[in-house]
Design an enzyme around this catalytic site. Structure first.
Site, PDB file in Angstrom:
ATOM      1  CG  ASP A  80      -2.147   0.925   1.227  1.00  0.00           C
ATOM      2  OD1 ASP A  80      -2.189   1.909   0.119  1.00  0.00           O
ATOM      3  OD2 ASP A  80      -2.977   1.068   2.140  1.00  0.00           O
ATOM      4  CG  ASP A  91      -4.352   5.500  -0.436  1.00  0.00           C
ATOM      5  OD1 ASP A  91      -3.455   4.763  -0.524  1.00  0.00           O
ATOM      6  OD2 ASP A  91      -5.050   5.749   0.441  1.00  0.00           O
ATOM      7  CG  HIS A 152      -9.530   6.924   2.342  1.00  0.00           C
ATOM      8  ND1 HIS A 152      -8.755   7.971   1.665  1.00  0.00           N
ATOM      9  CD2 HIS A 152      -9.040   5.675   2.349  1.00  0.00           C
ATOM     10  CE1 HIS A 152      -7.648   7.172   1.360  1.00  0.00           C
ATOM     11  NE2 HIS A 152      -7.919   6.035   1.565  1.00  0.00           N
ATOM     12  CG  HIS A 160      -7.570   7.791   5.723  1.00  0.00           C
ATOM     13  ND1 HIS A 160      -6.158   7.668   5.987  1.00  0.00           N
ATOM     14  CD2 HIS A 160      -7.883   6.912   5.208  1.00  0.00           C
ATOM     15  CE1 HIS A 160      -5.856   6.481   5.623  1.00  0.00           C
ATOM     16  NE2 HIS A 160      -6.989   5.959   4.900  1.00  0.00           N
ATOM     17  CD  GLU A 185      -8.278   1.783   1.501  1.00  0.00           C
ATOM     18  OE1 GLU A 185      -7.368   1.056   1.850  1.00  0.00           O
ATOM     19  OE2 GLU A 185      -8.238   2.904   2.082  1.00  0.00           O
ATOM     20  CD  GLU A 275      -6.305   2.668  -1.265  1.00  0.00           C
ATOM     21  OE1 GLU A 275      -5.229   2.042  -0.881  1.00  0.00           O
ATOM     22  OE2 GLU A 275      -6.843   3.717  -0.829  1.00  0.00           O
TER      23      GLU A 275
HETATM   24 CO    CO Z   1      -6.530   4.329   1.166  1.00  0.00          CO
END
Ligand code: CO
Length: 287
Positions: A80, A91, A152, A160, A185, A275
């Site tokens: 991640d 992200d 998010h 976030h 995600e 994600e």
């Molecule tokens: Co994330």
């Protein structure tokens, strides 16, 4: 290309590069440092420390400064990461199985769930509809979504933020709006589908700027503000500062920084994830 798109491209390239590093015997620390270096080489900065969460660990496991862990055959690795440019945060995440192919169904469940979610994203869609799409794909594949982890919004210097994008139909009637930047995600698990707080992760964030007495602590705060603002940072990234580990503990005790816990699945289930960052009305940015 705007800064969101540029940052997202860097995230995607760093993710694909990192995927190639996920091999049996590779050190977690080397992978994290190489991926973070790649993000910088491409003109971005890490949105947060690279996470290498293995097997039942769903998220927020990042190597410590002297980490010796290596990837083992059969590990289910969640890599991640994200890049930002001047605070435009993106992200992305990918799951890799090391050297075996026993959990392809679990990995595919998260991938298909993300695609199903992407397919329903458009201005005006309700958050619960995205959650329902994720939940439906994962439960149809015989697994559970992780309900207390969610996608998010991403915003300037913030990883976030609202809206919370559920991984199940939580009834949220809030509608997506054109131009919003969001990360979706889905997590799939053969466990119950909840994470709990685990051990300290070595990932920190500045939470409360208050005066402190210690000089070295003041210098660290100034450095953190300058480099990361409110973005999460790794203990690895401040080792060049005087008495770094002592100062980190001191600032944590003083409530100036917080340390995030690792997030293992509550019942020890294996976890997969996928994600992407999207712009509502435009589509996936991290490809
Ligand atoms: Co994330």
């Amino acid at each position: 290309m705007d800064n969101w798109e540029k940052a997202a491209k860097i995230s995607a390239q760093a993710r694909d590069y990192g995927k190639g590093l996920c091999k049996e015997g590779a050190k977690h620390l080397d992978i994290a440092e190489k991926v973070e270096a790649k993000i910088r080489e491409l003109g971005g900065k890490p949105s947060f420390p690279v996470d290498i969460s293995v097997n039942n660990m769903a998220a927020h496991a990042s190597p410590f400064p002297n980490d010796t862990k290596v990837l083992l055959k059969g590990d289910i690795v969640k890599l991640d990461l994200g890049a930002h440019i001047d605070g435009f945060v993106t992200d992305t995440e990918i799951t890799v199985e090391i050297g075996t192919n026993k959990h392809a169904k679990l990995i595919k469940a998260a991938e298909d769930a993300l695609q199903a979610a992407i397919d329903v994203v458009k201005p005006g869609v309700k958050l619960c509809q995205i959650g329902a799409a994720v939940e439906d794909v994962i439960t149809s594949a015989g697994f559970n979504p992780i309900r207390n982890l969610s996608g998010h919004g991403v915003d300037m210097w913030t990883v976030h933020t609202a809206p919370t994008i559920p991984n199940f139909d939580n009834g949220d009637q809030t509608k997506l709006e054109e131009g919003q930047h969001i990360a979706i995600e889905p997590f799939a698990t053969d466990g119950e589908g909840f994470v709990k707080d685990g051990k300290p992760s070595g990932i920190f964030g500045l939470i409360n700027l208050k005066p402190v007495r210690l000089d070295s602590a003041r210098r660290m705060i100034a450095h953190l503000q300058e480099e990361y603002k409110t973005l999460p940072f790794s203990g690895r990234w401040v080792q060049h500062l005087q008495n770094a580990n002592f100062v980190l503990r001191y600032l944590e005790k003083e409530g100036v920084i917080r340390q995030y816990p690792e997030l293992p699945e509550k019942t020890g289930g294996l976890v997969s994830q996928k994600e992407h960052t999207l712009e509502v009305g435009k589509g996936v940015l991290t490809t």
